[in-house]
Design a protein around this motif. Structure first.
Motif, PDB file in Angstrom:
ATOM      1  N   ARG A   6       6.361   3.728   5.238  1.00  0.00           N
ATOM      2  CA  ARG A   6       5.003   4.250   5.131  1.00  0.00           C
ATOM      3  C   ARG A   6       4.014   3.214   5.613  1.00  0.00           C
ATOM      4  O   ARG A   6       4.226   2.011   5.522  1.00  0.00           O
ATOM      5  N   ALA A   8       0.132   2.339   4.828  1.00  0.00           N
ATOM      6  CA  ALA A   8      -0.740   2.670   3.697  1.00  0.00           C
ATOM      7  C   ALA A   8      -2.108   2.002   3.799  1.00  0.00           C
ATOM      8  O   ALA A   8      -2.437   1.127   3.011  1.00  0.00           O
ATOM      9  N   ASP A  42      -4.587   5.092   1.051  1.00  0.00           N
ATOM     10  CA  ASP A  42      -4.786   4.413  -0.236  1.00  0.00           C
ATOM     11  C   ASP A  42      -6.272   4.427  -0.586  1.00  0.00           C
ATOM     12  O   ASP A  42      -6.997   3.458  -0.373  1.00  0.00           O
ATOM     13  N   TYR A 185      -4.633  -0.975  -6.590  1.00  0.00           N
ATOM     14  CA  TYR A 185      -3.653  -0.400  -5.682  1.00  0.00           C
ATOM     15  C   TYR A 185      -2.195  -0.558  -6.147  1.00  0.00           C
ATOM     16  O   TYR A 185      -1.330   0.267  -5.848  1.00  0.00           O
ATOM     17  N   ARG A 203       5.292  -5.030   5.315  1.00  0.00           N
ATOM     18  CA  ARG A 203       3.854  -5.305   5.297  1.00  0.00           C
ATOM     19  C   ARG A 203       3.626  -6.789   5.509  1.00  0.00           C
ATOM     20  O   ARG A 203       4.570  -7.556   5.672  1.00  0.00           O
TER      21      ARG A 203
HETATM   22  N1  GLU Z   1      -3.443  -0.330   0.872  1.00  0.00           N
HETATM   23  C1  GLU Z   1      -2.696  -1.556   0.864  1.00  0.00           C
HETATM   24  C2  GLU Z   1      -3.263  -2.456   1.937  1.00  0.00           C
HETATM   25  O1  GLU Z   1      -3.852  -1.962   2.872  1.00  0.00           O
HETATM   26  C3  GLU Z   1      -1.239  -1.223   1.115  1.00  0.00           C
HETATM   27  C4  GLU Z   1      -0.336  -2.363   1.032  1.00  0.00           C
HETATM   28  C5  GLU Z   1       1.096  -1.873   1.112  1.00  0.00           C
HETATM   29  O2  GLU Z   1       1.557  -1.642   2.235  1.00  0.00           O
HETATM   30  O3  GLU Z   1       1.720  -1.701   0.083  1.00  0.00           O
HETATM   31  O4  GLU Z   1      -3.152  -3.651   1.834  1.00  0.00           O
END
Ligand code: GLU
Length: 443
Positions: A6, A8, A42, A185, A203
């Motif tokens: 994913r 996000a 998110d 989050y 990530r």
């Molecule tokens: N919304 C988080 C960010 O942009 C997601 C991080 C993740 O991939 O878990 O840092």
């Protein structure tokens, strides 16, 4: 095994090269395994999330060609988080805390002043029922922390960083929910990753310590954690991603004439041991994608390298892919003639102008004008009119090399350099070519 990844993003701004890279790598990881790539918005932070950015994220991913197999939104899932929260609270894994920001800051300062790590002291955990009731009666709403299990060492095999180990006692119990009921989050992400069957979380390495905390959340919820991999951050050629490069979004790149395939070709291999290969078709990036080739050192993003990759991608793009971005009337033959000279597709219009005319040649001396007059008079043409014309002129005048080719090019195109004349001249056409030669000769 089925792979689900994913991407996000939080819709608090535009996508930039850093998170485009994360999106791409998750897309590649899924595609390489024949799996699924999800887009998860998110947006639990209602104050900072904006609908316009959600739309832009979708549009940017579409422009990039990173089409998700499904889309989820955290703001639509609040009741699911509530249920999980209640279960964890009932299990004693979430507890209320009442400290203000100032109190927490003071605690940090005291610990740091004593040379100790600023770990939350769990004071709230040790409040008596009466003390808690007193706080609530005084109108202090609690925020909520996740209770780390200090007896459970945190380990994972990171897909890029290798074996990772954290001592939970060295970490603060993370705040998962604010006093106003809004979510941070961390916990919603874990709940979603479980429910959506995410198998691989890829990530940036700024999330490594979050992963340590989230692994315990997975376990607390009775789920096995996914595989994790954290990639080194992107930096500019000077060692730090400049504000401009760091915030470079799809619009700015597109306005700069950068093709999505060029950006993705570069971002796919930056920071890996594999060479960057300009790929006009991003599907070609999939087979070579391998986390094992990712290095631990920061990946260097260089705007000049992007420009080079962009040109190399454009030089391979077939006419059908660019037809709707070319001037009216410009066909496949013209595209193929000018393509090797382009840095941006927009420049094709300049070359089309050279083909269509009018052109303005530079002034010529008398001898050259006579030479150009002869070229017009000979009026030779054929399947390869440039070869026919220059051969005839060479024979007639003894000119060769630059003295033969340059005045002809200048008279025919108005320029000293440009696309291969073998390809350009048939596009200019016999009648137009003769007119240009005569005009140059008659200056
Ligand atoms: N919304 C988080 C960010 O942009 C997601 C991080 C993740 O991939 O878990 O840092």
């Amino acid at each position: 095994m089925n792979v689900t990844t994913r991407f996000a993003p939080s819709p608090t701004g535009r996508l930039h090269v850093g998170n485009i890279r994360t999106a791409l790598h998750n897309w590649l990881l899924a595609r390489a395994a024949g799996g699924r790539f999800l887009l998860r918005i998110d947006d639990t932070d209602a104050a900072r999330s904006e609908e316009q950015f959600v739309d832009k994220i979708r549009a940017d991913l579409a422009w990039l060609g990173l089409v998700p197999d499904g889309e989820e939104r955290q703001s639509a899932r609040l009741s699911i988080y509530e249920q999980a929260f209640n279960r964890l609270r009932a299990a004693g894994r979430i507890y209320p805390a009442y400290e203000t920001q100032q109190e927490l800051e003071l605690k940090r300062k005291v610990l740091l002043g004593r040379g100790l790590p600023p770990i939350y002291d769990r004071a709230a955990l040790h409040l008596s029922e009466a003390e808690r009731a007193e706080k609530e009666a005084a109108g202090i709403a609690p925020h909520w922390r996740f209770l780390l299990d200090h007896a459970e060492p945190i380990r994972w095999q990171d897909g890029i960083r290798g074996a990772q180990h954290f001592d939970p006692a060295a970490l603060s119990d993370p705040v998962v929910r604010r006093a106003d009921g809004s979510w941070l989050y961390m916990l919603p992400s874990v709940i979603d990753d479980i429910e959506m069957g995410v198998t691989d979380v890829l990530r940036g390495e700024d999330h490594v310590s979050n992963t340590a905390l989230q692994i315990q959340m997975f376990t607390a919820m009775g789920a096995g954690p996914p595989r994790f991999a954290h990639e080194a951050l992107l930096v500019g050629s000077e060692g730090k991603l400049s504000k401009r490069l760091g915030s470079l979004g799809c619009d700015a790149l597109r306005d700069d004439g950068i093709e999505p395939e060029a950006l993705l070709s570069l971002l796919a291999r930056l920071g890996t041991s594999q060479p960057v290969e300009p790929q006009p078709d991003i599907a070609a990036l999939v087979p070579g994608f391998d986390l094992a080739t990712f290095g631990r050192a920061p990946a260097r993003f260089d705007a000049e390298e992007l420009a080079r990759v962009n040109a190399a991608v454009i030089h391979q793009l077939p006419f059908a892919r660019v037809a709707d971005r070319l001037p009216a009337g410009m066909g496949a033959q013209a595209w193929e003639a000018v393509r090797p000279n382009l840095h941006r597709i927009g420049e094709a219009a300049d070359w089309w102008q050279v083909i269509e005319g009018p052109v303005t040649p530079p002034p010529f001396d008398e001898e050259t004008r006579a030479f150009l007059q002869l070229a017009a008079d000979l009026d030779r043409w054929g399947d390869d009119p440039w070869a026919v014309l220059t051969a005839a002129l060479k024979e007639a005048t003894g000119r060769k090399g630059r003295a033969l080719f340059l005045p002809l090019r200048q008279a025919l195109t108005g320029l000293d350099a440009g696309p291969d004349m073998h390809r350009l001249l048939p596009l200019i056409g016999q009648v137009q070519a003769r007119r240009r030669l005569l005009a140059a000769a008659a200056q």
